[in-house]
Design an enzyme around this catalytic site. Sequence first.
Site, PDB file in Angstrom:
ATOM      1  N   SER A 253       0.842  -1.194   0.000  1.00  0.00           N
ATOM      2  CA  SER A 253       0.000   0.000   0.000  1.00  0.00           C
ATOM      3  C   SER A 253       0.874   1.241   0.000  1.00  0.00           C
ATOM      4  CB  SER A 253      -0.917   0.015   1.236  1.00  0.00           C
ATOM      5  OG  SER A 253      -0.145   0.156   2.427  1.00  0.00           O
ATOM      6  N   LYS A 254       0.236   2.391   0.101  1.00  0.00           N
ATOM      7  CA  LYS A 254       0.935   3.676   0.054  1.00  0.00           C
ATOM      8  C   LYS A 254       2.019   3.771   1.128  1.00  0.00           C
ATOM      9  CE  LYS A 254       1.172   8.136  -1.198  1.00  0.00           C
ATOM     10  NZ  LYS A 254       1.501   8.608  -2.533  1.00  0.00           N
ATOM     11  N   ARG A 255       1.789   3.167   2.286  1.00  0.00           N
ATOM     12  CA  ARG A 255       2.753   3.310   3.378  1.00  0.00           C
ATOM     13  C   ARG A 255       4.094   2.656   3.064  1.00  0.00           C
ATOM     14  NH1 ARG A 255      -0.634  -0.813   4.993  1.00  0.00           N
ATOM     15  NH2 ARG A 255       0.358  -2.768   5.646  1.00  0.00           N
TER      16      ARG A 255
END
Length: 483
Positions: A253-255
């Site tokens: 994901s974005k993290r």
Amino acid sequence: MSKPVVTRFAPSPTGMLHIGGVRTALFCWLYARRHNGTFILRVEDTDLTRSTDDNIRIIEEGMEWVGLDWDEGPIPGDANAYRGPHGPYRQMLRMDLYRAKIAELLDKGLAYRCRCSREELDERRKEAEKEGRSFLYDGRCRDKHWDATVPAAIRLRMPDAGDIVLEDLVKGTITVPASSLDDWIIARQDGTPTYNFCVVVDDVDMGVSHVVRGDDHVANTPKQIVLYKALGYDLPAFAHVPMILGKDKQKLSKRHGAASITEFRDLGFLPAAVRLTLAKLGWTPKLDGKAAESAEEELLTDEQLTACFDLGEIQKAAAVFDLDKLTWVNQKLIQRLDWTEIEPHLRWQWRMRGLEEAWTAKSDDWKALAIGCNKNRTTLKEIADTLAFLFKRPETFEEGPVAKFMTAAVKPALKEVMELEDYGHDALKAGIEAILARHGFKLKDLAQALRVAFTGGVVSPPIFDTMALLGRDEVSARLLPWI
């Protein structure tokens, strides 16, 4: 004669193009290219609430940037296929074909109309949950022979017994009891066909020989196999690719740094670095039958990747994406590539900064020097950040460097720098060394004072390169306020 290799990447245009999908597309692309086959891009846009033209363009833009070019055909019977300037195929413009195949299944008694309402199905589902069993449609409309006067869903008649066998190039043999699957809906009450139906019809109509997709589709495949057989189609080869995880072994994901492929463009990664890194997630290239033994041997070209790619060598386990590894590959490619191979990709960084026109106006020699003196950078964003001062004079100056380097003693030397006329590298070096000798300075002291005047801080390319890039007039203009 063996069947031509045709692969396809078939995303739904419901948002950004994520790197998990791009890795799957890359495997399709590599396999097709290795076997001189065809790679198709097809947009599965039957979700009318989320599929938009803008999202389709996002997919095209992402594929174009990462360098996965797709083929257009020709494909028999594709009068309803939309191809745009470069493709892709769109399901919503192929409805006549789907309706014809549904009618064919109804005529043969292999599909039937189901008038069970959503409310009735929800009630039966709740009953199954109360009894602790899985909900399966009970087939109560199988033999009703409903006519078309009342809107109805269309269900595929599944076998009542036996096993459905999936021979997967990655997962191996997967056997599913037919009794564990119910008669699934191939067209909704409003007449729109469902994903699992369209994908089979499209793959056959487009001659797809190898269905390569994420392993989240494994559960769909037994149902699709039954549909292939009901329509009288030969099965393609299946290869279900494991998902990509972050370093914490959680879904990417974005993290973890970025998820959309165009975010990697914005962060300053080269498409070749992204392709190489994604290719090696879950697959180990073997040149001449051997895996790379050194770091440098890992930097394979597209041609090398294509020459040794094999679907059967993809690992079963989920792959772990490491942004640090991508960054390392990116830096190595920046160091290895000629400036002419880097410059087209660097333009995006200038576009984001509103400086593309200013950059484009520079000469090739100027661009070669600007890129060449930044070969130690890890990303194109770093290169652009480092060079941005060339296009805009600093408006603020760091207090610490000003106090440390812009002393009264250095100002006469700065004035002499303004008087230098020959900006060839050797002439600049000789002129600066003469100034240093006259004033008893070390190069680092004068160079840092110059950087403060030029950039507002103390970071720039090597000082002689910096002066050559700025040019005599601009050097003088930026030094003038300090003397």
